[in-house]
Design an enzyme around this catalytic site. Structure first.
Site, PDB file in Angstrom:
ATOM      1  CG  LEU A 147      -1.767  -1.236   1.468  1.00 43.72           C
ATOM      2  CD1 LEU A 147      -2.692  -1.009   2.652  1.00 43.72           C
ATOM      3  CD2 LEU A 147      -2.574  -1.614   0.252  1.00 43.72           C
ATOM      4  N   GLY A 148       1.836   1.310   0.925  1.00 50.04           N
ATOM      5  CA  GLY A 148       2.674   2.489   1.008  1.00 50.04           C
ATOM      6  C   GLY A 148       3.868   2.254   1.914  1.00 50.04           C
ATOM      7  CD  GLU A 167       2.963   4.161   4.688  1.00 51.40           C
ATOM      8  OE1 GLU A 167       4.026   4.381   5.298  1.00 51.40           O
ATOM      9  OE2 GLU A 167       2.461   3.024   4.599  1.00 51.40           O
ATOM     10  CG  HIS A 179       4.822   4.819   9.553  1.00 49.71           C
ATOM     11  ND1 HIS A 179       4.838   4.238  10.805  1.00 49.71           N
ATOM     12  CD2 HIS A 179       4.194   3.926   8.732  1.00 49.71           C
ATOM     13  CE1 HIS A 179       4.247   3.054  10.734  1.00 49.71           C
ATOM     14  NE2 HIS A 179       3.841   2.846   9.503  1.00 49.71           N
ATOM     15  CG  HIS A 232       2.782  -0.439  12.359  1.00 51.82           C
ATOM     16  ND1 HIS A 232       3.840  -1.108  11.798  1.00 51.82           N
ATOM     17  CD2 HIS A 232       2.168   0.243  11.351  1.00 51.82           C
ATOM     18  CE1 HIS A 232       3.863  -0.852  10.492  1.00 51.82           C
ATOM     19  NE2 HIS A 232       2.871  -0.031  10.200  1.00 51.82           N
ATOM     20  CD1 TRP A 272       3.041  -4.544  15.316  1.00 51.50           C
ATOM     21  CD2 TRP A 272       1.051  -3.681  14.786  1.00 51.50           C
ATOM     22  NE1 TRP A 272       3.020  -4.323  13.958  1.00 51.50           N
ATOM     23  CE2 TRP A 272       1.813  -3.805  13.605  1.00 51.50           C
ATOM     24  CE3 TRP A 272      -0.244  -3.159  14.702  1.00 51.50           C
ATOM     25  CZ2 TRP A 272       1.333  -3.417  12.348  1.00 51.50           C
ATOM     26  CZ3 TRP A 272      -0.721  -2.766  13.455  1.00 51.50           C
ATOM     27  CH2 TRP A 272       0.063  -2.903  12.302  1.00 51.50           C
ATOM     28  CB  ALA A 327      -0.425  -2.772  25.171  1.00 45.92           C
ATOM     29  CG  ASP A 332      -8.406   3.208   3.463  1.00 46.13           C
ATOM     30  OD1 ASP A 332      -7.501   2.715   4.161  1.00 46.13           O
ATOM     31  OD2 ASP A 332      -8.195   3.746   2.360  1.00 46.13           O
TER      32      ASP A 332
END
Ligand SMILES: [Zn+2]
Length: 301
Positions: A156-157, A208, A211, A217, A219, A235, A265
């Site tokens: 995806l990205g 993205e 990030h 993420h 997790w 968590a 999405d």
């Protein structure tokens, strides 16, 4: 990275009225405006056809991105979750190019892999930057990549992460030292489309961008103790790809709607206050992020 196949706190303390007189809580948090440049790397089609996506689709994607980051009322990006927030971060297609000339912030270039010189590192960000790139000190580079159809709903990205002293920094994909950085989005998942598979509402870029601005993420590194270093995202020690409610480390529901999952999405719509604090910290302190706040790319608007 958003790939389906495998994979500080700024305390706004309000004194809770020990005095009889109360002062209205006025949110004076500054809105950060960040310039983006979208590089459409295409297969040679006319504009609006196939991988050479239209200006309108790009502009709509930026609008969706802003809806999500601003938790805009009346949009899919709105939530009333007690831990959700308005990041007060907005994105605008650059209005000035690196030479100071007017631009619409959209560049188009046919991607011909055979044109790559032999000395370009075998690193996707460097390869794409060879075709089109503006200094990341002043712009967030977003490449719309012409991945083949068999990678649709698989890749995806991708994004490079910032240099920071935040916990979890080592989990980011880093650029080569001083090298190209930015965000890559599979053209099929860029903007709002009729694509089947649930990744068609522009949330790949939202994820993205998270990030790029310092989010992991939910997790983290799959460790219940450290996780994503945000206390208000429950968590979880496995990838969150399941849209349905399910339990995490502490036997509480994971936050399936968080943008930093790999859920659909249509179910995503929340950045938490701790995540927002992390992103704003990066924007205020990280190299090639803090400089965006004074970029010549948007200074004149
Ligand atoms: Zn990711």
């Amino acid at each position: 990275m958003r790939k389906l196949s495998a994979f500080l706190f700024l305390y706004l303390t309000f004194s809770c009225s020990e005095s009889e007189t109360s002062i209205p809580n006025e949110d004076t948090t500054e809105i950060y405006l960040l310039p983006v440049v979208v590089h459409v790397l295409h297969n040679g089609e006319d504009i609006g056809i196939g991988t050479n996506i239209s200006d309108d689709r790009i502009k709509k994607q930026i609008e969706l991105l802003n809806n999500d980051f601003r938790r805009k009322s009346g949009s899919r990006g709105f939530n009333n979750h007690p831990d959700g927030g308005d990041a007060k971060i907005e994105f605008v297609l650059a209005t000035k190019d690196p030479l100071g000339n007017p631009t619409n912030g959209i560049l188009r270039k046919q991607l011909v892999i055979d044109d790559l010189p032999n000395d370009i590192p075998a690193f996707e960000f460097e390869q794409y930057a060879h075709f089109s790139y503006w200094d990341s000190k002043d712009y967030i580079n977003i490449w719309v990549a012409p991945y083949p159809e068999d990678l649709t709903n698989i890749v995806l990205g991708k994004a490079t992460g910032p240099d920071s002293d935040l916990p979890g920094d080592s989990l980011f994909q880093k650029p080569l030292p001083g090298g190209a950085e930015g965000i890559i989005v599979n053209w099929a998942h860029f903007g709002e489309t009729n694509l089947a598979g649930g990744r068609n509402l522009g949330r790949t870029l939202t994820h993205e961008m998270g990030h790029y601005l310092g989010l992991l993420h939910t997790w983290g590194d799959r460790n219940c103790e450290t996780n994503d270093f945000c206390d208000d995202t429950p968590a979880v020690d496995t990838e969150v790809t399941n849209d349905q409610p399910h339990l995490g480390c502490a036997n509480e529901d994971v936050m399936v709607a968080n943008y930093m999952n790999l859920t659909s999405d249509a179910v995503m719509n929340i950045f938490t206050n701790d995540q927002i604090t992390r992103m704003r910290y990066v924007l205020e302190n990280s190299p090639r992020r803090a400089s965006l706040l004074t970029s010549k790319g948007v200074k004149s608007i």
